[in-house]
Design a protein around this motif. Structure first.
Motif, PDB file in Angstrom:
ATOM      1  N   LEU A 257      -0.550  -0.889  -4.299  1.00  0.00           N
ATOM      2  CA  LEU A 257      -1.957  -0.657  -3.976  1.00  0.00           C
ATOM      3  C   LEU A 257      -2.098   0.808  -3.585  1.00  0.00           C
ATOM      4  CD1 LEU A 257      -2.628  -3.724  -1.687  1.00  0.00           C
ATOM      5  CD2 LEU A 257      -3.363  -3.446  -4.040  1.00  0.00           C
TER       6      LEU A 257
ATOM      7  N   ASN B 112       0.843  -1.196   0.000  1.00  0.00           N
ATOM      8  CA  ASN B 112       0.000   0.000   0.000  1.00  0.00           C
ATOM      9  C   ASN B 112       0.881   1.250   0.000  1.00  0.00           C
ATOM     10  OD1 ASN B 112      -1.942   1.894   0.263  1.00  0.00           O
ATOM     11  ND2 ASN B 112      -2.786   1.141   2.185  1.00  0.00           N
ATOM     12  N   TYR B 113       1.058   1.834  -1.181  1.00  0.00           N
ATOM     13  CA  TYR B 113       1.933   3.002  -1.310  1.00  0.00           C
ATOM     14  C   TYR B 113       1.282   4.295  -0.848  1.00  0.00           C
ATOM     15  CZ  TYR B 113       6.199   1.134  -3.179  1.00  0.00           C
ATOM     16  OH  TYR B 113       7.395   0.507  -3.292  1.00  0.00           O
ATOM     17  N   ALA B 114       0.046   4.219  -0.341  1.00  0.00           N
ATOM     18  CA  ALA B 114      -0.554   5.430   0.226  1.00  0.00           C
ATOM     19  C   ALA B 114       0.186   5.826   1.502  1.00  0.00           C
ATOM     20  CB  ALA B 114      -2.030   5.212   0.517  1.00  0.00           C
ATOM     21  N   TYR B 115       0.866   4.849   2.111  1.00  0.00           N
ATOM     22  CA  TYR B 115       1.729   5.151   3.262  1.00  0.00           C
ATOM     23  C   TYR B 115       3.152   4.916   2.800  1.00  0.00           C
ATOM     24  CZ  TYR B 115      -2.575   4.969   5.892  1.00  0.00           C
ATOM     25  OH  TYR B 115      -3.837   5.204   6.344  1.00  0.00           O
TER      26      TYR B 115
ATOM     27  N   ASN C  48      -1.772   4.172  -3.833  1.00  0.00           N
ATOM     28  CA  ASN C  48      -1.110   5.154  -4.666  1.00  0.00           C
ATOM     29  C   ASN C  48      -0.334   4.414  -5.764  1.00  0.00           C
ATOM     30  OD1 ASN C  48       0.790   6.970  -5.556  1.00  0.00           O
ATOM     31  ND2 ASN C  48       1.809   7.113  -3.586  1.00  0.00           N
TER      32      ASN C  48
END
Lengths: 391, 442
Positions: free
Chosen positions: B183, A126-129, B185
């Motif tokens: 996932l 999860n690249y949002a973090y 970004n």
């Protein structure tokens, strides 16, 4: 001469009395900067992010897949908190925020690998973090590479053609040795706090300076203020700002003590470089704030300008994204605030400990910020003598 | 009508309505507050997005020290130069020369091939490439590392096939390929990771600043009017707090839609979230923020001390939200502190929804916690208003009764002027011109 001394004493006295009579000053000059520094240092005390919670979807359940899982559990970067039966369940856990990513081991992995069908182990991150994602990537990548190497080694060993060492050089003929200079642990705190803590201090210095001048304009006391030192703007500013300089410098030294001694950030130069840079940094920020007040001699506009630049300097000074990668105008904007030079200076001196010569321009820049407001002081003086309060 | 107004319940709602109406009037007649409530929310997302829009750094400068001068070392260096991440700016004759370039900021990394590099490879032994990175910025280190690793892997697999082709028997070592799937970004950029969090923070912080500035203005009016704010609607504590919150909440509908839904479109940030879910999430978040603002007003005495007392909290709140340093690595103390800030929950829920496509149901914990925080913040705001602020006002009125100029004298005393100048009159400080007269009520 004696009248000069009178003006001088009078302005210093006023400056001190104001400091003592407003508690807000003590809060923002001593308590808040030190607490913020402690917060940031304490938050990242561990240095590197480790044991990021991740999941595993094992569709193979073979010896190889279980070995991958065991190796993954032995790694410092990630921590397997749960097993999921399929992709959907694992994705659901990511979306709920229970895990930051997962590794998916496909069906019949061992069988396919040994029969040369090149199966694919995929990891979902999860690249949002961003920071935990980088750590996971490293962990997952290492594990899959190791698994790959292990399988290849088993095959090559079986041929009996090569020695153990021979197999390793065959699999990896070129090895890169990466040396991260002066931060071999890749400590996140070393990197982030070196820029963010001084940047917060700069914000406090700029806002305190504009606030202390602005209140004179706002409450209409500026005429009494400037009259108290014979209408000399230099004297009144000196009297008002010198106590600030002194207190902020002490706060800055306290913060440096916390950073370099208590929390052990690298200090590879002669400590005097950083100790002496602090008063320069405080003065440069005061000079910058004063320049802003001279450009917009109005309480709110001056404060707004300082707040805007102070807050944005966390972003446009290139603390995370390198300055040369930004748009040219953003890069240029980053060069107008003093914190940028202190940051570059602390990298050169405290982190890398290179000769003073290479940082000379940063010292010059800091001194230039101190000199910048002088040609503009007449604007502030005019405003003090004929104040107009614009809310 | 007047009979009905005597009914306490009707009276309470009527007060609430009047507070709401007056607060809207205040908000749109105060330039400073308009800047916070509307302009800031409009400008900041664009400004931040522009700063981070390049997302990543290309062509980080490195210097090559080639002590081998073989075709192999040159090939490696050329391949490195060809990667998007790294650019070879110079060939240095010695490590000292490269070190000087590093100190001079002409480059941020050194690649060194020791003598005998090519010969080692062709002897079938393991050759080493040394990489030295400047650690001033993690980002440059990361780019150099990625480039070097990729080139190394490409060369390794090429050499492996070459070497195996000379072995007389046919062996193909089994391989497991690996693949990374991003996932959330999916561009894996810095901007797309940081900005959704910043968007939420902008909403919360601008609201706090605006509320505190309004409070500062009210206190300044009290200074001139013997401790009474002539423009304030006399209402009970709860009616006053709720009326004001309702006003801020309504004003924030437009900035919220703009910041959370429209702004990501400008820069193509991840936006897979369901519009309705995001707006439903914003409801408790904005309410909790507005109550929080009304609780934090105790730190603010005049309009401009808002800046100095509150601005720095943005940085603290960003870190508490866990977007930079993850919450899984925080100590329990900071986790608990973070739990009390509305932005922490809103940031995580919004990021998961907008970037990761989570539904509101999947983020139900955060949603529930936001409602809990709304309650907690309301109680806090109530306590602050009733037991601190209103007591202060009573004290102000008490002093002003004994000496009408007492409050102004106190303000001057703090400015180190102990004797009031002759020319003091009430108009000349503090109160914005537009805010001295009340609008016609009812």
């Amino acid at each position: 001469m004696s009248i000069m001394r009178l003006f001088f004493n009078e302005s210093i006295k006023r400056g001190l009395v104001q400091l003592v009579r407003r508690q807000l000053y003590w809060l923002v000059m001593i308590v808040a900067p030190i607490l913020c520094a402690i917060f940031l240092l304490e938050l990242m005390k561990a240095g590197t992010i480790h044991r990021v919670p991740v999941g595993i979807v094992d569709l193979d359940n073979s010896m190889v897949s279980r070995r991958i899982e065991r190796n993954l559990m032995g790694m410092q970067q990630v921590d397997i908190v749960d097993h999921y039966t399929d992709y959907r369940a694992a994705l659901d856990a990511v979306q709920r925020g229970d895990i930051y990513g997962f590794i998916l081991i496909p069906d019949r992995l061992e069988h396919k690998a040994l029969s040369g069908q090149e199966p694919v182990v995929s990891y979902y991150v999860n690249y949002a973090y961003f920071p935990p994602a980088s750590i996971q990537y490293k962990g997952f990548k290492t594990i899959t590479m190791l698994a790959n190497g292990a399988i290849a080694k088993t095959t090559l060993d079986a041929t009996g053609l090569l020695t153990d060492r021979g197999v390793m050089t065959l699999l990896q003929p070129i090895l890169t040795q990466v040396h991260s200079l002066n931060n071999p642990w890749l400590n996140y705190s070393y990197y982030l706090n070196m820029s963010f803590i001084p940047c917060l201090l700069a914000l406090f210095i700029m806002l305190t300076t504009t606030f202390s001048i602005g209140t004179e304009l706002k409450y209409g006391t500026c005429r009494e203020w400037i009259d108290s030192a014979g209408r000399s703007i230099e004297f009144v500013l000196f009297g008002k700002l010198t106590p600030h300089t002194f207190i902020f410098t002490c706060t800055g030294w306290m913060i440096q003590f916390l950073m370099y001694r208590v929390y052990g950030l690298p200090l590879n130069c002669n400590p005097w470089h950083m100790i002496l840079a602090m008063p320069l940094f405080v003065l440069a920020n005061q000079g910058f704030a004063l320049t802003m007040m001279c450009i917009a001699p109005n309480f709110r506009y001056g404060t707004t300008l300082c707040t805007l630049l102070g807050m944005l300097s966390f972003s446009f000074c290139g603390f995370s994204l390198p300055a040369e990668a930004m748009y040219p105008w953003v890069h240029a904007l980053g060069c107008v605030v003093p914190i940028k030079y202190y940051f570059l200076l602390s990298i050169d001196q405290a982190l890398n400990g290179i000769p003073f010569y290479y940082s000379r321009l940063y010292y010059v820049a800091l001194i230039a910020f101190i000199a910048a407001p002088w040609p503009l002081l007449w604007r502030l003086k005019r405003e003090c003598i004929n104040p107009v309060y614009v809310p | 009508m007047s009979d009905r107004r005597n009914n306490p319940v009707v009276r309470w709602f009527y007060d609430l309505f009047r507070v709401w109406k007056r607060e809207i009037w205040f908000s749109f007649h105060d330039e400073g507050v308009i800047i916070f409530f509307l302009v800031l929310c409009l400008v900041y997302p664009v400004l931040y997005a522009l700063i981070y829009n390049p997302e990543t750094a290309h062509d980080v400068a490195v210097v090559v020290v080639d002590e081998d001068r073989s075709s192999d070392s040159r090939q490696f260096a050329r391949a490195l130069d060809a990667t998007p991440e790294v650019c070879v700016v110079q060939y240095a004759s010695s490590i000292e020369e490269a070190r000087r370039a590093l100190n001079d900021k002409q480059c941020y990394g050194i690649i060194r091939f020791a003598g005998g590099y090519g010969r080692t490879i062709h002897r079938g032994e393991q050759a080493h490439v040394e990489v030295y990175c400047d650690m001033g910025l993690m980002f440059r280190y990361k780019q150099i590392l990625i480039a070097v690793t990729n080139v190394q892997q490409a060369f390794n697999s090429q050499l492996l096939h070459q070497r195996l082709s000379v072995v007389p028997v046919n062996i193909s070592p089994g391989t497991i390929n690996n693949e990374q799937v991003a996932l959330g970004n999916t561009s894996m950029g810095l901007a797309s990771a940081i900005l959704p969090a910043i968007f939420i923070l902008v909403l919360q912080q601008s609201m706090l600043l605006g509320i505190c500035m309004l409070h500062g203005g009210s206190r300044e009016r009290r200074l001139h009017n013997q401790g009474v704010d002539p423009l304030e609607i006399p209402a009970g504590v709860a009616a006053s707090i709720l009326g004001k919150s309702l006003c801020y909440w309504m004003i924030y509908i437009i900035p919220t839609v703009y910041t959370l839904v429209i702004a990501p479109k400008f820069f193509d940030f991840p936006q897979v979230g369901d519009l309705r879910s995001i707006l439903v999430l914003a409801l408790p978040f904005l309410l909790a923020s507005s109550f929080m603002g009304q609780a934090m007003k105790i730190f603010v005495n005049d309009r401009e001390s808002t800046f100095i007392a509150l601005v720095f909290t943005s940085v603290i709140f960003v870190f508490l939200s866990g977007i930079s340093w993850p919450r899984c690595s925080m100590s329990p103390l900071w986790l608990i502190v973070g739990n009390f800030i509305p932005s922490t929950w809103a940031v995580n829920a919004y990021v998961q929804m907008q970037s990761g496509g989570a539904t509101l149901e999947q983020q139900s914990t955060a949603y529930f916690m936001l409602w809990v925080l709304t309650g907690v913040m309301f109680v806090l705001a109530y306590v602050v208003e009733r037991f601190i602020c209103r007591r202060r006002y009573r004290r102000m009125r008490h002093y002003a009764k004994r000496d009408p100029l007492a409050l102004i004298r106190e303000e001057y005393r703090r400015q180190a002027i102990d004797i009031l100048p002759e020319r003091i009159n009430q108009a000349d400080f503090g109160v914005p011109a537009g805010l001295t007269e009340a609008p016609s009520d009812d």
